[in-house]
Design a protein around this motif. Structure first.
Motif, short mmCIF file in Angstrom:
data_model
loop_
_atom_site.label_atom_id
_atom_site.label_comp_id
_atom_site.label_asym_id
_atom_site.label_seq_id
_atom_site.Cartn_x
_atom_site.Cartn_y
_atom_site.Cartn_z
N TRP A 162 -4.72 4.32 2.79
CA TRP A 162 -4.65 4.53 4.24
C TRP A 162 -5.86 3.90 4.93
O TRP A 162 -5.74 3.23 5.96
CB TRP A 162 -4.55 6.02 4.51
CG TRP A 162 -4.46 6.48 5.94
CD1 TRP A 162 -5.12 7.55 6.47
CD2 TRP A 162 -3.65 5.97 7.00
NE1 TRP A 162 -4.78 7.72 7.80
CE2 TRP A 162 -3.87 6.75 8.14
CE3 TRP A 162 -2.75 4.90 7.08
CZ2 TRP A 162 -3.24 6.52 9.36
CZ3 TRP A 162 -2.12 4.65 8.31
CH2 TRP A 162 -2.37 5.45 9.42
N LYS A 163 -7.03 4.09 4.34
CA LYS A 163 -8.22 3.46 4.91
C LYS A 163 -8.10 1.94 4.90
O LYS A 163 -8.44 1.27 5.89
CB LYS A 163 -9.47 3.89 4.13
CG LYS A 163 -10.76 3.30 4.70
CD LYS A 163 -11.95 3.56 3.81
CE LYS A 163 -11.95 2.64 2.60
NZ LYS A 163 -13.23 2.72 1.85
N ARG A 164 -7.61 1.38 3.81
CA ARG A 164 -7.47 -0.08 3.73
C ARG A 164 -6.51 -0.60 4.80
O ARG A 164 -6.73 -1.65 5.39
CB ARG A 164 -6.99 -0.48 2.33
CG ARG A 164 -8.00 -0.23 1.23
CD ARG A 164 -7.52 -0.78 -0.10
NE ARG A 164 -8.40 -0.35 -1.18
CZ ARG A 164 -8.13 0.63 -2.02
NH1 ARG A 164 -6.98 1.29 -1.93
NH2 ARG A 164 -9.00 0.97 -2.98
N LEU A 165 -5.44 0.14 5.01
CA LEU A 165 -4.47 -0.28 6.01
C LEU A 165 -5.09 -0.23 7.42
O LEU A 165 -4.91 -1.16 8.22
CB LEU A 165 -3.22 0.61 5.95
CG LEU A 165 -2.12 0.31 6.98
CD1 LEU A 165 -1.70 -1.15 6.93
CD2 LEU A 165 -0.92 1.23 6.74
N LEU A 198 -0.33 10.53 2.67
CA LEU A 198 0.08 11.01 3.98
C LEU A 198 1.23 11.99 3.86
O LEU A 198 2.14 11.80 3.05
CB LEU A 198 0.50 9.83 4.87
CG LEU A 198 -0.52 8.69 5.00
CD1 LEU A 198 0.00 7.63 5.96
CD2 LEU A 198 -1.88 9.21 5.46
N VAL A 199 1.19 13.04 4.66
CA VAL A 199 2.24 14.05 4.62
C VAL A 199 3.58 13.44 5.02
O VAL A 199 4.61 13.73 4.42
CB VAL A 199 1.89 15.24 5.52
CG1 VAL A 199 3.05 16.22 5.61
CG2 VAL A 199 0.64 15.95 4.99
N ASP A 200 3.56 12.58 6.04
CA ASP A 200 4.78 11.90 6.47
C ASP A 200 4.43 10.44 6.75
O ASP A 200 3.93 10.11 7.82
CB ASP A 200 5.36 12.56 7.71
CG ASP A 200 6.72 11.97 8.11
OD1 ASP A 200 7.10 10.93 7.53
OD2 ASP A 200 7.39 12.55 8.97
N LEU A 233 0.84 -1.18 0.00
CA LEU A 233 0.00 0.00 0.00
C LEU A 233 0.88 1.24 0.00
O LEU A 233 1.60 1.50 0.96
CB LEU A 233 -0.90 0.01 1.23
CG LEU A 233 -1.95 -1.10 1.31
CD1 LEU A 233 -2.77 -0.96 2.58
CD2 LEU A 233 -2.86 -1.10 0.10
N ASP A 234 0.83 2.00 -1.07
CA ASP A 234 1.67 3.19 -1.20
C ASP A 234 0.97 4.35 -0.51
O ASP A 234 -0.07 4.82 -0.96
CB ASP A 234 1.90 3.50 -2.68
CG ASP A 234 2.81 4.71 -2.87
OD1 ASP A 234 3.35 5.20 -1.86
OD2 ASP A 234 2.96 5.15 -4.02
N VAL A 257 -10.90 9.29 7.98
CA VAL A 257 -9.77 9.72 7.15
C VAL A 257 -10.30 10.59 6.01
O VAL A 257 -11.51 10.68 5.79
CB VAL A 257 -8.99 8.52 6.59
CG1 VAL A 257 -8.45 7.66 7.72
CG2 VAL A 257 -9.86 7.67 5.66
N ARG A 258 -9.40 11.21 5.28
CA ARG A 258 -9.82 12.01 4.13
C ARG A 258 -10.37 11.11 3.03
O ARG A 258 -9.98 9.95 2.88
CB ARG A 258 -8.64 12.83 3.60
CG ARG A 258 -8.24 14.00 4.48
CD ARG A 258 -7.02 14.72 3.93
NE ARG A 258 -5.82 13.91 4.08
CZ ARG A 258 -5.04 13.89 5.17
NH1 ARG A 258 -5.34 14.65 6.21
NH2 ARG A 258 -3.97 13.13 5.21
#
Length: 300
Positions: free
Chosen positions: A257-260, A47-49, A41-42, A250-251
């Motif tokens: 990110w949601k999947r993670l 994400l900013v960081d 997952l990229d 989340v955004r």
């Protein structure tokens, strides 16, 4: 101050939200673009960081969070950070008007640790707990076990209620508001707490019972000396529903990110339940039966 999830009929200063995250489509491509995080997952664009778990939180809103890291959402963030091998960084802002806009929407952080399922202000993860508004009474009270607001035992009782929350509608429908004591919904959690004031009044005998959002009810009842009795209001037949599922927010653009986060919730549900139960949160399964410590593998 957080009292409940938002939809339907919902008012939670958690997301007491006049601003939408829709304007938060801005994303920053990092020099680490192409970095692969957790099973392909990229997250470098979303994400900013990507090396830091950046959490949006209230600085003074126990049992959820505070700046000392004492809330259960702080503990959940620590659990997830450990699983991800990331550091934690918080953006603190009172969970009142503008919370989402000033935190998640401004890309100052990447996740709200507690967010109601079904609200469309942010993108929600899968839920990780299910709970309800609850009635709090002193141990041994004739109100112990009251699980619906049309119970005849409530007639004429002085009941504390946060104005504008869903159970206030149910109380009005059952003729209970005439003798009720309302507490303000919109407050600055840095200087005030309607929940603490309500529990203090209950302990002093100024009110006969209190109604609070489940996590707050369980937390303050457990802290009281002696502990108070908590009964989730799971049998309501009229008015707004009082049982809700809670996930993370989340955004809308942050799909990986949601999947993670969904995967982390699924893989760590027993530990999540243990944390919540430790704070007195009255967890419910899909049949509205309590989830106790011995059954923490159950999902919401």
């Amino acid at each position: 101050m957080r009292h409940c999830p938002l939809k339907p009929y919902i008012l939670i200063p958690l997301v007491a939200i006049s601003a939408c995250v829709a304007g938060a489509s801005w994303v920053r491509a990092q020099s680490e673009r192409g970095h692969s995080d957790n099973e392909g997952l990229d997250l470098s664009i979303e994400l900013v960081d990507p090396k830091v778990l950046r959490v949006c939180a209230d600085p003074r809103n126990l049992p959820f969070s505070n700046q000392k890291g004492e809330g259960f959402e702080n503990k959940l963030a620590e659990l997830f950070a450990a699983k991800l091998q990331k550091k934690i960084d918080y953006t603190y802002y009172p969970q009142a008007t503008g919370f989402v806009r000033m935190t998640l929407g401004a890309h100052r952080c990447d996740v709200i640790m507690g967010f109601p399922q079904g609200d469309d202000l942010v993108q929600g993860t899968n839920p990780y707990y299910r709970t309800a508004y609850a009635l709090i009474s002193k141990q041994g009270s004739d109100l112990n076990g009251v699980a619906e607001l049309n119970d005849a035992r409530l007639k004429g009782k002085h009941i504390g209620i946060v104005a504008g929350t869903p159970p206030a509608t149910n109380m009005a429908a059952n003729g209970l508001m005439g003798s009720a004591k309302p507490y303000p919904l919109m407050i600055d959690t840095r200087v005030d707490s309607s929940a603490e004031a309500m529990i203090n009044d209950l302990n002093k005998g100024d009110i006969d019972a209190a109604i609070l959002w489940g996590p707050m009810a369980g937390f303050y009842a457990k802290k009281s000396d002696p502990p108070l009795h908590v009964t989730p209001l799971v049998k309501e037949k009229t008015g707004p529903q009082l049982v809700y599922r809670i996930g993370m927010g989340v955004r809308r653009s942050d799909q990986n990110w949601k999947r993670l986060l969904n995967r982390l919730i699924q893989e760590n549900q027993p530990e999540i339940n243990q944390i919540l139960i430790g704070y007195g949160v009255p967890l419910l399964d899909e049949n509205n039966q309590p989830i106790i410590a011995e059954a923490t593998t159950k999902s919401p």
